[in-house]
Design an enzyme around this catalytic site. Sequence first.
Site, PDB file in Angstrom:
ATOM      1  N   TYR A 198       0.989  -1.135   0.057  1.00  8.09           N
ATOM      2  CA  TYR A 198      -0.109  -0.171   0.016  1.00  8.09           C
ATOM      3  C   TYR A 198       0.969   1.401  -0.045  1.00  8.09           C
ATOM      4  O   TYR A 198       1.412   1.507   1.096  1.00  8.09           O
ATOM      5  CB  TYR A 198      -0.849   0.009   1.237  1.00  8.09           C
ATOM      6  CG  TYR A 198      -1.966   1.093   1.390  1.00  8.09           C
ATOM      7  CD1 TYR A 198      -2.070   1.869   0.304  1.00  8.09           C
ATOM      8  CD2 TYR A 198      -2.982   0.978   2.304  1.00  8.09           C
ATOM      9  CE1 TYR A 198      -2.975   3.029   0.562  1.00  8.09           C
ATOM     10  CE2 TYR A 198      -3.875   1.819   2.500  1.00  8.09           C
ATOM     11  CZ  TYR A 198      -4.103   2.864   1.762  1.00  8.09           C
ATOM     12  OH  TYR A 198      -4.786   3.784   1.544  1.00  8.09           O
ATOM     13  N   LYS A 201      -1.160  -0.888  -4.235  1.00  5.68           N
ATOM     14  CA  LYS A 201      -2.091  -0.088  -4.249  1.00  5.68           C
ATOM     15  C   LYS A 201      -1.689   1.054  -4.379  1.00  5.68           C
ATOM     16  O   LYS A 201      -1.092   1.798  -3.484  1.00  5.68           O
ATOM     17  CB  LYS A 201      -3.069  -0.391  -2.838  1.00  5.68           C
ATOM     18  CG  LYS A 201      -4.282   0.715  -2.747  1.00  5.68           C
ATOM     19  CD  LYS A 201      -4.879   0.456  -1.573  1.00  5.68           C
ATOM     20  CE  LYS A 201      -6.016   1.606  -1.221  1.00  5.68           C
ATOM     21  NZ  LYS A 201      -6.636   1.556   0.119  1.00  5.68           N
ATOM     22  N   VAL A 259      -8.748  -0.579  -5.859  1.00  8.79           N
ATOM     23  CA  VAL A 259      -9.000  -0.878  -4.374  1.00  8.79           C
ATOM     24  C   VAL A 259      -9.919   0.266  -4.131  1.00  8.79           C
ATOM     25  O   VAL A 259      -9.447   1.283  -4.005  1.00  8.79           O
ATOM     26  CB  VAL A 259      -7.861  -0.880  -3.431  1.00  8.79           C
ATOM     27  CG1 VAL A 259      -8.482  -1.022  -1.933  1.00  8.79           C
ATOM     28  CG2 VAL A 259      -6.898  -2.250  -3.833  1.00  8.79           C
TER      29      VAL A 259
END
Length: 306
Positions: free
Chosen positions: A136, A164, A206
Amino acid sequence: MAIEWKGVFPAVTTKFNEKDELDLPLFEKNLTAQLSAGVAGIIIGGSLGESSTVSVEELSKLVESGLKVAAGKVPIIVNIATGSTKEAVTLAGNIKTWGAQGIMLLPPMRYKSTDNETVQFFRTVAESTDLPILLYNNPVDYKTEITLDMFEQLQDIPNIQAVKESTRDVSNVIRMRNHFGERFAILCGVDTLTFEELSSGADGLVAGLVCAFPRETVAIYKFIKNNQHDKALAIYRWFMPLLEFDITPQLVQYIKLAEVYTDLGSEIVRAPRLQLSGTQRTEAIQIIETALRNRPLTLVEEGLAL
């Protein structure tokens, strides 16, 4: 289960009841709607899932519930957000034991680690498990950026498979592709950049507002991947006032309020978060109600049929 990092991955909210306990029936109702819309996987315990206030025991129950609803159709991915490498490794082991199929991994929390420390943190956690990992990258909210040089140092680790992308820099999708080709899958992590990053070649997203509007979100993805950008853009323009809920500090409260209006959740959040009130809540409801009155239902159905 191998994970194909393509499509829509909802970062689902955690549902609570008035006693501040998990509301698993409501949680499962939302997951069922996500699966019905055609999402590619479910992410549990992310920032939108109020991970900082959910215990390990509660997280295990959410994963159990998610696995039951998913029934092997899509992977269940569990977020790790901790300040301790030791805790992260332990959680990675728990996630594997619980039966989930993947991990979303943030840099160390609370301490702003150096680039070398961050790389070592990711490497240590990844080498402790064989589960696929989605890194992330969100320097705006978490103050640590995973740079191209850092990805260079991590590309030899086979289970670090995707990112992400939440840097807020749309051109970073192109930089990643130019530098690494298809080595890392790229998932847009900011709702208000969905159209731009998917159009730039991101593999999926996402998403946050998908929690309340799963069908619209999947339709946008499908239209873009079928080169029908005009139709994706029409839904995206309708969606934008709602998508902006995702980039506020109170994104959990806003998205949970939207879930109420689509009958997919409740407003209940866990302290220290408080439900929206006053003008803030009134204005949010006006945005939601306006969107619902103008919902592009026919176009969405066309997209879902692709």
